[in-house]
Scaffold this motif. Structure first.
Motif, PDB file in Angstrom:
ATOM      1  N   ALA A  40     -29.847  25.485   1.377  1.00 60.47           N
ATOM      2  CA  ALA A  40     -28.897  24.386   1.567  1.00 60.47           C
ATOM      3  C   ALA A  40     -27.711  24.517   0.618  1.00 60.47           C
ATOM      4  N   LEU A  41     -27.979  24.897  -0.614  1.00 64.43           N
ATOM      5  CA  LEU A  41     -26.904  25.102  -1.583  1.00 64.43           C
ATOM      6  C   LEU A  41     -25.956  26.200  -1.121  1.00 64.43           C
ATOM      7  N   VAL A  42     -26.507  27.295  -0.588  1.00 64.89           N
ATOM      8  CA  VAL A  42     -25.667  28.389  -0.087  1.00 64.89           C
ATOM      9  C   VAL A  42     -24.750  27.890   1.028  1.00 64.89           C
ATOM     10  N   ASP A  43     -25.301  27.112   1.963  1.00 64.83           N
ATOM     11  CA  ASP A  43     -24.478  26.619   3.073  1.00 64.83           C
ATOM     12  C   ASP A  43     -23.380  25.671   2.599  1.00 64.83           C
ATOM     13  N   VAL A  44     -23.706  24.779   1.692  1.00 64.28           N
ATOM     14  CA  VAL A  44     -22.690  23.840   1.194  1.00 64.28           C
ATOM     15  C   VAL A  44     -21.601  24.589   0.433  1.00 64.28           C
ATOM     16  N   MET A  45     -21.990  25.559  -0.387  1.00 64.65           N
ATOM     17  CA  MET A  45     -20.989  26.343  -1.115  1.00 64.65           C
ATOM     18  C   MET A  45     -20.123  27.152  -0.155  1.00 64.65           C
ATOM     19  N   LEU A  46     -20.731  27.674   0.901  1.00 66.52           N
ATOM     20  CA  LEU A  46     -19.947  28.392   1.914  1.00 66.52           C
ATOM     21  C   LEU A  46     -18.928  27.457   2.564  1.00 66.52           C
ATOM     22  N   GLY A  47     -19.373  26.234   2.896  1.00 66.29           N
ATOM     23  CA  GLY A  47     -18.459  25.279   3.491  1.00 66.29           C
ATOM     24  C   GLY A  47     -17.278  24.975   2.591  1.00 66.29           C
ATOM     25  N   LEU A  48     -17.548  24.760   1.310  1.00 66.13           N
ATOM     26  CA  LEU A  48     -16.467  24.490   0.359  1.00 66.13           C
ATOM     27  C   LEU A  48     -15.539  25.693   0.227  1.00 66.13           C
ATOM     28  N   PHE A  49     -16.117  26.894   0.203  1.00 66.20           N
ATOM     29  CA  PHE A  49     -15.312  28.109   0.093  1.00 66.20           C
ATOM     30  C   PHE A  49     -14.392  28.273   1.298  1.00 66.20           C
ATOM     31  N   ILE A  50     -14.948  28.031   2.504  1.00 65.49           N
ATOM     32  CA  ILE A  50     -14.136  28.177   3.717  1.00 65.49           C
ATOM     33  C   ILE A  50     -12.994  27.170   3.728  1.00 65.49           C
ATOM     34  N   LEU A  51     -13.279  25.929   3.361  1.00 65.36           N
ATOM     35  CA  LEU A  51     -12.216  24.915   3.317  1.00 65.36           C
ATOM     36  C   LEU A  51     -11.134  25.308   2.311  1.00 65.36           C
ATOM     37  N   HIS A  52     -11.562  25.887   1.200  1.00 62.56           N
ATOM     38  CA  HIS A  52     -10.597  26.326   0.190  1.00 62.56           C
ATOM     39  C   HIS A  52      -9.759  27.492   0.698  1.00 62.56           C
ATOM     40  N   ARG A  53     -10.403  28.513   1.266  1.00 61.69           N
ATOM     41  CA  ARG A  53      -9.673  29.684   1.732  1.00 61.69           C
ATOM     42  C   ARG A  53      -8.810  29.367   2.950  1.00 61.69           C
ATOM     43  N   ALA A  54      -9.204  28.372   3.726  1.00 56.55           N
ATOM     44  CA  ALA A  54      -8.399  27.964   4.877  1.00 56.55           C
ATOM     45  C   ALA A  54      -7.250  27.058   4.468  1.00 56.55           C
ATOM     46  N   ARG A  55      -7.182  26.772   3.164  1.00 59.60           N
ATOM     47  CA  ARG A  55      -6.112  25.936   2.597  1.00 59.60           C
ATOM     48  C   ARG A  55      -6.067  24.560   3.244  1.00 59.60           C
ATOM     49  N   ILE A  56      -7.261  23.980   3.321  1.00 65.21           N
ATOM     50  CA  ILE A  56      -7.374  22.625   3.866  1.00 65.21           C
ATOM     51  C   ILE A  56      -7.195  21.645   2.715  1.00 65.21           C
ATOM     52  N   SER A  57      -6.185  20.828   2.790  1.00 68.75           N
ATOM     53  CA  SER A  57      -5.941  19.823   1.749  1.00 68.75           C
ATOM     54  C   SER A  57      -6.782  18.583   2.061  1.00 68.75           C
ATOM     55  N   LEU A  58      -7.800  18.350   1.257  1.00 67.61           N
ATOM     56  CA  LEU A  58      -8.719  17.247   1.531  1.00 67.61           C
ATOM     57  C   LEU A  58      -8.053  15.879   1.416  1.00 67.61           C
ATOM     58  N   LYS A  59      -6.954  15.805   0.674  1.00 68.89           N
ATOM     59  CA  LYS A  59      -6.335  14.484   0.518  1.00 68.89           C
ATOM     60  C   LYS A  59      -5.735  13.977   1.830  1.00 68.89           C
ATOM     61  N   TYR A  60      -5.560  14.892   2.794  1.00 69.84           N
ATOM     62  CA  TYR A  60      -5.058  14.490   4.102  1.00 69.84           C
ATOM     63  C   TYR A  60      -6.184  14.402   5.139  1.00 69.84           C
ATOM     64  N   HIS A  61      -7.398  14.629   4.701  1.00 72.08           N
ATOM     65  CA  HIS A  61      -8.540  14.607   5.614  1.00 72.08           C
ATOM     66  C   HIS A  61      -9.638  13.736   4.998  1.00 72.08           C
ATOM     67  N   LYS A  62      -9.517  12.444   5.124  1.00 71.29           N
ATOM     68  CA  LYS A  62     -10.471  11.531   4.489  1.00 71.29           C
ATOM     69  C   LYS A  62     -11.909  11.707   4.995  1.00 71.29           C
ATOM     70  N   PRO A  63     -12.132  11.915   6.307  1.00 75.11           N
ATOM     71  CA  PRO A  63     -13.524  12.146   6.729  1.00 75.11           C
ATOM     72  C   PRO A  63     -14.140  13.371   6.061  1.00 75.11           C
ATOM     73  N   GLN A  64     -13.331  14.413   5.867  1.00 75.36           N
ATOM     74  CA  GLN A  64     -13.856  15.611   5.206  1.00 75.36           C
ATOM     75  C   GLN A  64     -14.180  15.332   3.737  1.00 75.36           C
ATOM     76  N   VAL A  65     -13.377  14.495   3.098  1.00 70.23           N
ATOM     77  CA  VAL A  65     -13.661  14.107   1.711  1.00 70.23           C
ATOM     78  C   VAL A  65     -15.015  13.410   1.626  1.00 70.23           C
ATOM     79  N   ALA A  66     -15.260  12.502   2.570  1.00 69.96           N
ATOM     80  CA  ALA A  66     -16.534  11.777   2.583  1.00 69.96           C
ATOM     81  C   ALA A  66     -17.693  12.749   2.825  1.00 69.96           C
ATOM     82  N   LEU A  67     -17.500  13.713   3.730  1.00 68.44           N
ATOM     83  CA  LEU A  67     -18.553  14.685   4.026  1.00 68.44           C
ATOM     84  C   LEU A  67     -18.845  15.564   2.812  1.00 68.44           C
ATOM     85  N   VAL A  68     -17.797  16.041   2.149  1.00 68.04           N
ATOM     86  CA  VAL A  68     -17.984  16.867   0.956  1.00 68.04           C
ATOM     87  C   VAL A  68     -18.732  16.093  -0.116  1.00 68.04           C
TER      88      VAL A  68
END
Length: 483
Positions: free
Chosen positions: A417-445
């Protein structure tokens, strides 16, 4: 329905039967090698390792060769035919090899470790060629159909992943509950072989004369955007996704064995439930994948959701003992009672596995779809599949040889589970997703991180695990209980 659509559905049906026969082989090989190695657990580990390793080699070879071939579907049919020939002759080969090994080879080996080493090597070589061929089927047919039916490549990819996995899930159950009881091991492997030969003949007549060169690598802004973000990491992401998923599979099977019992049927019920979840994931995403504006964002979100669902199976698992205990009190010791017990066991397996495995079933089509837009052409299918399979092998080894002995069963799920969550965070970072404009994603993270951080405080109830609920109907035992 037009002719083009009908032809595509015919190939989809072919691949469903291919998945059906493929998992018959995996299950049958475990039974055969159990007789050869003398231990069911050793046989399952060896078959899983060789099966997955061979599939990784096969998919890598398909990726290397696909750009040079112009009729991938015909080559897929050839591979199916060779697999079928192996299936038709497997029992005879096994009997001859077993006889030679026990009568001529092993008696001449003095050291016990040498006997075991040679035994494992012989067992490996009996199933490695077929495993390599099986690994080539998905990349060859998928790339061939994408060339033959251009447009909506994501839907084609996800549909084939779904139907092959669904066929595999049905194949596991059919082999355990229909083929082996009625025709035995020789009849079951012969059935799979005949099915592969039939598929090879059908594919030959459906594809002879086809000529579809490799698709040109993507170019332009879309391809550039991908390569600048996460494109170069997609193979590693696919490997780590496979690693986490197979850590889940190993962990869940070990956990549920204490709820469902350790019979052969229990193992194949759990394996089918795991594969069915993958199939549902492919089915769910097949009509959506081509329409995603940002498939990287979707992939990152799914990784977070998958890790979260997997972590939540730890507390959920403790409740399955009460559920099984209730059913055991109501079931009669009869054939009809065993049928109901089997259905209930499948339902409990789905309860634990389904949420996370549905997510897992979307990740490989998504990652492959993203990579298809890059510079590799349709060879990306084989590359992604190979890396995912290698990661799966590493996940099995890590779970069995490292995490479980050193940290315990809970952490097999927890680390996955830790590997999957870290992968998700890494992908969001590398995709340059700004979480401040995506409130549902902030809640999910935030939720994912809270649940991951809670894993050290979640525990498996050892009194329930020792209860033998599948035999005695007791959800838990206390000190002094007599069972």
């Amino acid at each position: 329905m037009n002719k083009r659509a009908m032809m595509l559905y015919v190939f989809i049906a072919v691949f469903a039967l291919s998945g059906f026969s493929g998992l018959i082989y995996e299950s049958i090989w475990s039974h055969y090698l159990k007789l050869f190695l003398g231990h069911a657990s050793y046989a399952q580990v060896l078959v899983l390792a060789i099966f997955m390793g061979g599939m990784a080699i096969g998919s890598a070879l398909a990726a290397k060769l696909s750009n040079r071939l112009t009729n991938l579907i015909l080559w897929y049919g050839i591979v199916e035919g060779i697999i079928g020939l192996f299936g038709l002759t497997f029992h005879s080969i096994f009997v001859a090899v077993q006889s030679a090994a026990f009568e001529d080879i092993f008696p001449n080996l003095e050291a016990a470790w040498l006997v075991h080493t040679v035994k494992w090597m012989i067992g490996s070589f009996m199933i490695l060629p077929q495993s390599i061929l099986l690994g080539a089927t998905f990349p060859l047919l998928t790339a061939g159909l994408i060339r033959r039916f251009p447009g909506n490549s994501g839907k084609t990819l996800a549909t084939l992943y779904f139907i092959n996995s669904f066929g595999a899930a049905i194949g596991v159950l059919t082999n355990a509950f229909v083929l082996i009881p009625n025709v035995g091991l020789p009849g079951a492997v012969l059935t799979a072989g005949l099915l592969n030969v039939f598929l090879a003949i059908a594919v030959y007549f459906l594809s002879k004369g086809d000529h579809y060169p490799s698709t040109k690598p993507a170019s332009g802004a879309d391809s550039s955007a991908i390569s600048n973000s996460v494109y170069s990491y997609l193979l590693v992401i696919a490997a780590f996704t496979g690693l986490a998923s197979f850590m889940y599979e190993i962990g869940w099977i070990r956990m549920l064995t204490m709820v469902l019992g350790g019979s052969t049927h229990s193992f194949e019920i759990m394996l089918s439930a795991f594969i069915l979840g993958l199939a549902i994931g492919g089915f769910w995403i097949r009509k959506k994948i081509d329409a995603f504006d940002n498939p990287l964002l979707v992939l990152g979100i799914i990784q977070l959701v998958m890790g979260t669902f997997a972590a939540l199976t730890i507390p959920l698992y403790n409740q399955t003992y009460e559920l099984m205990g209730l059913f055991m009190e109501a079931l009669k010791n009869s054939d009809s009672g065993y049928l109901l017990y089997t259905i209930i066991s499948y339902g409990i397996s789905l309860l634990i596995m389904l949420p996370a495995t549905i997510c897992a079933g979307t990740t490989l089509p998504l990652a492959t779809f993203i990579m298809l837009k890059g510079t590799s052409g349709d060879s990306a299918i084989g590359k992604i599949y190979a890396w995912n399979t290698v990661g799966s092998i590493l996940g099995v080894v890590l779970a069995i040889q490292v995490v479980m002995p050193l940290f315990g069963l809970k952490w097999v799920i927890g680390i996955g589970a830790l590997v999957d969550v870290m992968l998700g965070l890494f992908i969001l970072h590398r995709a340059r997703i700004s979480l401040k404009y995506h409130k549902p994603q902030v809640a999910l993270v935030s939720m994912s991180l809270v649940i991951i951080l809670a894993i050290p405080f979640l525990g498996l109830d050892t009194q329930k695990m020792a209860s033998g609920v599948y035999r005695y109907g007791l959800a838990a035992i206390s000190l002094g209980d007599i069972v």
